[in-house]
Structure formats: C-alpha cells, structure tokens
Design a protein around this motif. Structure first.
Motif, PDB file in Angstrom:
ATOM      1  N   SER A   1     -10.916  43.433  -5.426  1.00 51.77           N
ATOM      2  CA  SER A   1     -10.289  43.085  -4.140  1.00 51.77           C
ATOM      3  C   SER A   1     -11.343  42.663  -3.118  1.00 51.77           C
ATOM      4  CB  SER A   1      -9.497  44.272  -3.599  1.00 51.77           C
ATOM      5  OG  SER A   1      -8.384  44.525  -4.402  1.00 51.77           O
ATOM      6  N   GLN A   2     -12.468  43.363  -3.112  1.00 51.05           N
ATOM      7  CA  GLN A   2     -13.540  43.006  -2.183  1.00 51.05           C
ATOM      8  C   GLN A   2     -14.087  41.613  -2.483  1.00 51.05           C
ATOM      9  OE1 GLN A   2     -16.359  46.217  -2.455  1.00 51.05           O
ATOM     10  NE2 GLN A   2     -15.148  47.572  -1.170  1.00 51.05           N
TER      11      GLN A   2
ATOM     12  N   GLU B   1     -10.714  48.013  -6.739  1.00 47.77           N
ATOM     13  CA  GLU B   1     -11.207  47.933  -5.360  1.00 47.77           C
ATOM     14  C   GLU B   1     -12.329  46.897  -5.239  1.00 47.77           C
ATOM     15  OE1 GLU B   1     -13.495  50.709  -2.071  1.00 47.77           O
ATOM     16  OE2 GLU B   1     -12.339  51.688  -3.643  1.00 47.77           O
TER      17      GLU B   1
END
Length: 78
Positions: free
Chosen positions: A24-25, A21
């Motif tokens: 991805s950020q 996550e």
C-alpha cells in the motif's frame, strides 16, 4: 547498473513482498510520483530570463547564501 536492470530487480523484489501494508505504501508513493511528474512544466524563455535576472540582482546586492552556510542550516533541521 542501467535503468532497465534496476527496474527488473525492483519488480522482482516487489513481487516477493508479503506485507500488504508495504505494498500500500508503494502504491501511494507511485501515485504521488505520477501526480508530481504531470505537474512539472518547463519554464518559458521569459520566465527563465526573469529568474536569471533576479538571481544576478541578488548576487549583486549580496543577497545570497553560501553553500556551506546552507548545509549547516539544513543539518539543524534534523
């Protein structure tokens, strides 16, 4: 610390990330930064002079915001 050292330290920290996550950020942030960088264009001389004239006119007409007033207003946003 110079920019090259900062980049190396950032890459090393990035390589140690385990969160998909979070990766991805960072990807989204990098993509957005690249788009913004491409959109930046320098002012033409005419545009720059027009902005200067407008600012001087605002100052003459007392249509300005003092920096301390602006900071106070910004603090209220939070």
């Amino acid at each position: 610390m110079n920019i090259e050292t900062r980049k190396i330290e950032f890459v090393q920290a990035f390589l140690n990330l385990q969160s998909e996550e979070l990766i991805s950020q960072f990807e989204k942030l990098l993509k957005k930064a690249k788009q913004s960088e491409r959109e930046l264009k320098p002012f033409s001389i005419e545009e720059l002079n027009s902005r200067i004239d407008s600012s001087l006119e605002d100052s003459t007409n007392d249509e300005i915001t003092e920096s301390n007033e602006l900071l106070s207003e910004i603090r209220q946003w939070q």
